[in-house]
Design an enzyme around this catalytic site. Structure first.
Site, PDB file in Angstrom:
ATOM      1  N   ASP A 250      21.985  95.740  52.805  1.00  0.00           N
ATOM      2  CA  ASP A 250      22.256  96.401  51.519  1.00  0.00           C
ATOM      3  C   ASP A 250      22.988  97.722  51.769  1.00  0.00           C
ATOM      4  O   ASP A 250      23.234  98.101  52.912  1.00  0.00           O
ATOM      5  CB  ASP A 250      20.960  96.593  50.731  1.00  0.00           C
ATOM      6  CG  ASP A 250      19.982  97.515  51.440  1.00  0.00           C
ATOM      7  OD1 ASP A 250      20.315  98.042  52.529  1.00  0.00           O
ATOM      8  OD2 ASP A 250      18.886  97.725  50.907  1.00  0.00           O
TER       9      ASP A 250
ATOM     10  N   ASP B 140      17.352  88.556  46.145  1.00  0.00           N
ATOM     11  CA  ASP B 140      16.473  89.045  47.211  1.00  0.00           C
ATOM     12  C   ASP B 140      15.332  89.806  46.551  1.00  0.00           C
ATOM     13  O   ASP B 140      15.492  90.331  45.440  1.00  0.00           O
ATOM     14  CB  ASP B 140      17.202  90.028  48.132  1.00  0.00           C
ATOM     15  CG  ASP B 140      17.264  91.419  47.516  1.00  0.00           C
ATOM     16  OD1 ASP B 140      18.099  91.632  46.621  1.00  0.00           O
ATOM     17  OD2 ASP B 140      16.438  92.288  47.871  1.00  0.00           O
TER      18      ASP B 140
ATOM     19  N   CYS C 201       1.619  71.263  50.207  1.00  0.00           N
ATOM     20  CA  CYS C 201       2.561  72.287  50.698  1.00  0.00           C
ATOM     21  C   CYS C 201       2.701  72.140  52.212  1.00  0.00           C
ATOM     22  O   CYS C 201       1.705  72.023  52.917  1.00  0.00           O
ATOM     23  CB  CYS C 201       2.060  73.681  50.334  1.00  0.00           C
ATOM     24  SG  CYS C 201       3.031  75.007  51.102  1.00  0.00           S
TER      25      CYS C 201
ATOM     26  N   CYS D 257       3.593  74.301  54.427  1.00  0.00           N
ATOM     27  CA  CYS D 257       3.641  75.575  55.166  1.00  0.00           C
ATOM     28  C   CYS D 257       2.563  75.634  56.247  1.00  0.00           C
ATOM     29  O   CYS D 257       1.618  74.856  56.274  1.00  0.00           O
ATOM     30  CB  CYS D 257       3.533  76.760  54.217  1.00  0.00           C
ATOM     31  SG  CYS D 257       1.844  77.261  53.833  1.00  0.00           S
TER      32      CYS D 257
ATOM     33  N   CYS E  31      -1.035  75.851  54.691  1.00  0.00           N
ATOM     34  CA  CYS E  31      -1.575  74.688  53.978  1.00  0.00           C
ATOM     35  C   CYS E  31      -1.703  73.457  54.860  1.00  0.00           C
ATOM     36  O   CYS E  31      -2.507  72.567  54.575  1.00  0.00           O
ATOM     37  CB  CYS E  31      -0.719  74.387  52.759  1.00  0.00           C
ATOM     38  SG  CYS E  31      -0.713  75.740  51.566  1.00  0.00           S
TER      39      CYS E  31
ATOM     40  N   HIS F  22       3.183  81.043  53.190  1.00  0.00           N
ATOM     41  CA  HIS F  22       3.011  80.208  51.997  1.00  0.00           C
ATOM     42  C   HIS F  22       3.911  80.680  50.845  1.00  0.00           C
ATOM     43  O   HIS F  22       4.604  79.875  50.228  1.00  0.00           O
ATOM     44  CB  HIS F  22       1.554  80.165  51.535  1.00  0.00           C
ATOM     45  CG  HIS F  22       1.429  79.422  50.244  1.00  0.00           C
ATOM     46  ND1 HIS F  22       1.450  78.045  50.175  1.00  0.00           N
ATOM     47  CD2 HIS F  22       1.409  79.861  48.956  1.00  0.00           C
ATOM     48  CE1 HIS F  22       1.415  77.675  48.915  1.00  0.00           C
ATOM     49  NE2 HIS F  22       1.397  78.749  48.149  1.00  0.00           N
TER      50      HIS F  22
HETATM   51 ZN    ZN Z   1       1.438  76.569  51.653  1.00  0.00          ZN
END
Ligand code: ZN
Length: 391
Positions: free
Chosen positions: A103, A277, A315, A317, A320, A346
């Site tokens: 930025d 963002d 999920c 991730c 999970c 997550h």
């Molecule tokens: Zn997750």
């Protein structure tokens, strides 16, 4: 199909434009940069200090990040852009081989510096770290970003909060325009794209003037600044309804800075934004709040200490795949570092998967029909939460 041939190091192709007469400006795009391709609409996780807090580059790839943002102001103060340049540039320094955007530093100077004065030449400010005095000008902000070597640099701008009074917005917007021209003139690096920033606050005529001015300059992309602050969603929508119609025939990517809740992202995509963002997904994760379809869970709530289910069923991730809500809730209570990592993985997985769902709908040409289902999944943004708070 609109393809833009550019001699600069970024090319943006609109893969699926909004159909003529459609009630949406959403579009599917592909931004090609020196370190890779970014499918749009896309969300950029924020790595303030050259790290997305609690994650390593493998985690970032696993959550699906294709580009990250890092902060010029923070890296200039610590460890210093010249040091990063000596060590081989920002990509090598943080061991991230995909695209990076830095930025301009303007937002942090305005919102974080211990004290600051802004004149027509630049901004003088005291570091929030040690009180030392510094000066940023458009030329200096560009030199810092060229040393860091991100794929995309951003012109130095003068942001103000959306609710600022008109005279303040007008003054900052005019200054942003002069600084945009100076940033362009100062930019030399041929393997780095340069985006310009549209300001104008919530004043329709100033937004229009700023859009026309910045879009009239040869930037590689157009940032929309001065939103995702203290405005209401309706005020943000109204401001975007001034900007986006003016950019209808403009082939460059449009980036709304600082927006991060899934509900807000979906609305802005519908209005025609390509890039986002925000620190929001990672920051709320570190307070124990995780996003699930329809809303959030606060893992600090005692009820989760006995919950054997994953945070979100299905999920993929890191959290999970193998851990229960009970375990992550325990980690937060014990202030264990793994808790921050799992919750951040997550929330970023949820956010980036949400953007994938949007792109899938755009590719199939059925975003308008999918809006209700996507809105249900996004839940509501939390009232009173300022999405643009700096980290
Ligand atoms: Zn997750």
């Amino acid at each position: 199909m609109t393809a833009v041939a550019v001699t600069r190091p970024a090319s943006f192709e609109v893969v699926a434009p909004p159909p003529p007469g459609a009630d949406t400006r959403a579009r599917l795009g592909r931004l090609t940069l020196p370190h890779g391709v970014v499918e749009t609409p896309q969300f950029m996780p924020v790595g303030t200090n050259a790290t997305v807090k609690a994650l390593d580059p493998d985690d970032l790839r696993t959550v699906g990040a294709s580009i990250v943002l890092s902060n010029t102001y923070h890296l200039y103060l610590r460890p210093g852009h010249e040091r990063i340049e000596r060590l081989g540039g920002l990509h090598r320094f943080m061991a991230w081989d995909r695209p990076i955007l830095t930025d301009s530093g303007g937002f942090q100077v305005v919102s974080l510096a211990a004290s600051r004065t802004i004149d027509d030449d630049g901004a003088t400010f005291r570091s929030h770290l040690d009180g030392s005095s510094h000066r940023l000008t458009p030329e200096k902000a560009i030199a810092i970003q060229e040393a860091l070597g991100a794929d995309i640099a951003v012109a130095f701008d003068h942001p103000v909060y959306p609710s600022s009074e008109r005279a303040v917005v007008e003054d900052a917007t005019e200054r942003t325009h002069r600084w945009a021209e100076r940033s362009l003139a100062a930019h030399r690096r041929e393997d780095q794209a340069l985006f310009g920033v549209i300001q104008g606050g919530l004043e329709p005529d100033l937004r229009e003037r700023s859009t026309r001015f910045i879009a009239g300059l040869p930037f590689d992309g157009l940032n929309i600044g001065g939103l995702a602050g203290d405005e209401t969603p309706a005020q943000r929508r109204a401001a975007l309804d001034v900007v986006l119609p003016l950019l209808a025939g403009d082939p460059r990517p449009r980036y709304l800075m600082g927006l991060g809740s899934p509900a807000d992202l979906l609305d802005a995509v519908d209005q025609g934004i390509d890039l986002f963002d925000s620190v929001l997904p990672s920051r709320v994760a570190r307070t124990g709040q995780v996003w699930v379809p329809g809303g959030r869970l606060n893992l600090r709530n005692a009820a989760f200490l006995d919950d054997p289910e994953p945070i979100e069923d299905g999920c993929p991730c890191l959290a999970c795949r193998q851990f229960s809500r009970a375990y992550v809730a325990h980690l937060f209570r014990a202030r264990e570092l793994l808790g921050y990592r799992l919750a951040t993985c997550h929330n970023l997985t949820f956010t980036l998967d949400f953007m994938t769902r949007i792109r899938t709908a755009l590719a199939a040409g059925n975003l308008p029909e999918s809006l209700a289902e996507l809105r249900l999944r996004a839940g509501r943004s939390i009232a009173g939460e300022a999405p643009g708070e700096p980290e």
